[in-house]
Design a protein around this motif. Sequence first.
Motif, mmCIF file in Angstrom:
data_model
loop_
_atom_site.group_PDB
_atom_site.id
_atom_site.type_symbol
_atom_site.label_atom_id
_atom_site.label_comp_id
_atom_site.label_asym_id
_atom_site.label_seq_id
_atom_site.Cartn_x
_atom_site.Cartn_y
_atom_site.Cartn_z
ATOM 1 N N LEU A 1 0.811 -1.211 0.000
ATOM 2 C CA LEU A 1 0.000 0.000 0.000
ATOM 3 C C LEU A 1 0.849 1.269 0.000
ATOM 4 O O LEU A 1 0.494 2.268 -0.630
ATOM 5 N N ARG A 2 2.025 1.220 0.716
ATOM 6 C CA ARG A 2 2.785 2.453 0.920
ATOM 7 C C ARG A 2 4.271 2.277 0.643
ATOM 8 O O ARG A 2 4.798 1.163 0.654
ATOM 9 N N ASN A 3 4.915 3.400 0.455
ATOM 10 C CA ASN A 3 6.344 3.462 0.177
ATOM 11 C C ASN A 3 7.163 3.011 1.397
ATOM 12 O O ASN A 3 6.764 3.242 2.535
ATOM 13 N N THR A 4 8.285 2.379 1.147
ATOM 14 C CA THR A 4 9.165 1.905 2.216
ATOM 15 C C THR A 4 10.031 3.049 2.726
ATOM 16 O O THR A 4 10.846 3.595 1.976
ATOM 17 N N PRO A 5 9.899 3.444 3.996
ATOM 18 C CA PRO A 5 10.716 4.544 4.524
ATOM 19 C C PRO A 5 12.113 4.059 4.906
ATOM 20 O O PRO A 5 12.339 2.868 5.122
ATOM 21 N N THR A 6 13.052 4.987 5.002
ATOM 22 C CA THR A 6 14.388 4.649 5.467
ATOM 23 C C THR A 6 14.355 4.238 6.942
ATOM 24 O O THR A 6 13.487 4.679 7.698
ATOM 25 N N LEU A 7 15.304 3.395 7.316
ATOM 26 C CA LEU A 7 15.437 3.019 8.727
ATOM 27 C C LEU A 7 16.473 3.878 9.439
ATOM 28 O O LEU A 7 16.607 3.795 10.668
ATOM 29 N N ASP B 1 -6.214 8.723 -2.426
ATOM 30 C CA ASP B 1 -7.356 8.306 -1.592
ATOM 31 C C ASP B 1 -6.946 7.560 -0.330
ATOM 32 O O ASP B 1 -7.806 7.068 0.413
ATOM 33 N N ASP B 2 -5.647 7.444 -0.049
ATOM 34 C CA ASP B 2 -5.181 6.804 1.187
ATOM 35 C C ASP B 2 -5.522 7.724 2.363
ATOM 36 O O ASP B 2 -5.105 8.883 2.407
ATOM 37 N N LEU B 3 -6.279 7.212 3.337
ATOM 38 C CA LEU B 3 -6.757 8.043 4.444
ATOM 39 C C LEU B 3 -5.764 8.159 5.597
ATOM 40 O O LEU B 3 -5.972 8.947 6.530
ATOM 41 N N ALA C 1 14.917 8.263 -2.594
ATOM 42 C CA ALA C 1 13.768 8.461 -3.489
ATOM 43 C C ALA C 1 13.153 7.089 -3.814
ATOM 44 O O ALA C 1 13.832 6.069 -3.729
ATOM 45 N N PRO C 2 11.862 7.054 -4.232
ATOM 46 C CA PRO C 2 10.921 8.166 -4.403
ATOM 47 C C PRO C 2 10.307 8.608 -3.076
ATOM 48 O O PRO C 2 10.527 7.991 -2.041
ATOM 49 N N TYR C 3 9.476 9.665 -3.134
ATOM 50 C CA TYR C 3 9.062 10.371 -1.927
ATOM 51 C C TYR C 3 7.548 10.356 -1.699
ATOM 52 O O TYR C 3 6.775 10.082 -2.596
ATOM 53 N N MET C 4 7.170 10.665 -0.495
ATOM 54 C CA MET C 4 5.802 10.695 0.024
ATOM 55 C C MET C 4 5.349 9.262 0.359
ATOM 56 O O MET C 4 5.983 8.290 -0.012
ATOM 57 N N HIS C 5 4.222 9.177 1.066
ATOM 58 C CA HIS C 5 3.758 7.872 1.554
ATOM 59 C C HIS C 5 3.446 6.906 0.415
ATOM 60 O O HIS C 5 3.478 5.695 0.596
ATOM 61 N N ASN C 6 3.144 7.455 -0.760
ATOM 62 C CA ASN C 6 2.810 6.604 -1.907
ATOM 63 C C ASN C 6 3.905 6.582 -2.968
ATOM 64 O O ASN C 6 3.702 6.063 -4.070
ATOM 65 N N GLY C 7 5.057 7.183 -2.653
ATOM 66 C CA GLY C 7 6.162 7.195 -3.607
ATOM 67 C C GLY C 7 5.841 7.935 -4.891
ATOM 68 O O GLY C 7 6.384 7.621 -5.952
#
Length: 606
Positions: A353-359, A510-512, A539-545
Amino acid sequence: MKIKTTLFISILTLLLTISCKNKQEKEYLTKVDWSTAQNYYVENISKAISYLDSLKQAGFKGDKTKFYFKKVRENFKRAEPYVSYLNPEVGHRANGPALPIYKEDNGKILEPVGLQKIEESIYDLETSELDFKKEIYVTKGLLSVLKKGALKRKLNTQRFFIATHQQLFRIASLSISGFDTPVSHLGISETITSLESLLFVYSKTLQPIIKNTNKNLDLELQENIKKAIAFIEKNTDFNTFDRYTFTRDYFNAITRNWVAIRKESKLWQPVKSEPFNFDAPTFFENNSFNLNYFTPPSNRNPTEKQISLGEKLFSDPKLSKDKKMACISCHLPAKGYADGVALNKDNKGNLLLRNTPTLINSAFQKSFFWDGRSRDILDQISMVFNNSKEFNTEVHTFSEDILKDTTYIKLFTEAYNTVPKSNREVIKAISSYVSTLNSFNSKFDRNIRGQENTFTTNEKKGYNLFMGKALCATCHFMPLTNGTVPPFFTETEKEVIGVPETNQNKKLDDDLGFYWRYKEELHKGMFKTPSIRNAAITAPYMHNGVYNTLEEVLNFYNLGGGGGLGFNLEHQTLPFDNLELTTQEQQDIIAFIETLTDNPAESENY
């Protein structure tokens, strides 16, 4: 014989007199009367309350209104170190963002109040006289609560040192970034107020001790504060104030002096319950933060063997049910512990559903996952184990394939004195390893703390824009650059910024987000504020990449987020206004962001 005896008694009496005098002087010099300082804080919070009454009489329009508002803020800033230290929640409410707050205990939504809401009403003139008076009434109540606490609880050495450290951090991260005063931009000049306040209280408390033991240190502190004030007085304009030079060449000198004074006083008792390492000379060191503060109690102070075990487990796909997915499947060291794609795939090959953030630096948070559904790192890793789309293994079970490897049996026994029967020790070990993935030795860090002098003109401009006109640092707080709110670091902010579905910026995603928790309208599309550190390689950026480049990200913010793009976002927390950043200014900000790159995977010590 009689003469010798008399002489001996006289010498002994003299020595005892000198000894007693020295002892009395020593006791005098190590005993601090904190009553004057406490009265100073109480008097100023009282003045702030009184000026609120004058502000109410003046109304919310006109020069008198702005005059009294400045007086309220000036006196509040003088009292803030102590009153907000004693009551962080009320202190933050009194001088926090003009946004509604959802109360978890009773499900009520509290309307925006406090000094920032009053500021908004005065400078934007988007309120009624009745509402303005209500804002003052509630804010006066908050300040009265703070005053009551300052009267009731006695100031002492420990409280003073911690409160002062917090106030110095406010200067570095909140005052000069515009977080405190987002509309009036009084924060630059208020920095003078905070520094003058520190110098006054110091002169009434610790100065006699320091002058006696280290006169040069005492003079140095006074001189450095005066130099910093003189630098600010030359230019208090919010958009053009040189925050880089101020911090590097003036403010850091003050914090270095203050750490030395704390040690010189011999009155400080080290504490482990605060987010800071009080011995770090600036707020930009490798060890400026106390990692244990951010770590669940059951997993503090891990051993080298536990960390080493966690690193091995991090790369092992046998932890997942289908033996195909490991932590490293989505968190690639070479990609800054992100994965370089908009959306990774789950264990069945479908897009997540969402982009993988850095650890990297993920340990320094109070909220995990984009939607904030985990409060600590142990819970975050547990959810990965339980998630049917990821590891799909229960926390209470354990992979038998791991125990077939005799190396693991040895490592677990050495690390935890047991062979595990569940995944609890696995999760603890992995979290211990992830908590070592810290990044505070970037080009920016080395330059801002004066270790080297390699920043380009564009990088300096970029930092000043990031901290000023572009408003980046009002959400991405320096120096962590994430949303964990200083100086108490008890919460990680989430924001509604209106991220689009595609980089064409035509439709709202539309991700709430955080809406799942309470089903409140103001939480729709709300996501955790991530760190900017290492953004150039994650990169890429934001919760949805959705955005592939930093240029796209800067353009989005410059246009005013989703609201600026024309989306219907009643509860957007980002200002709708166009930031009016030129193309060159945006490039300068990107140049600065690139100086925040410091991947632990490429470190010589890794």
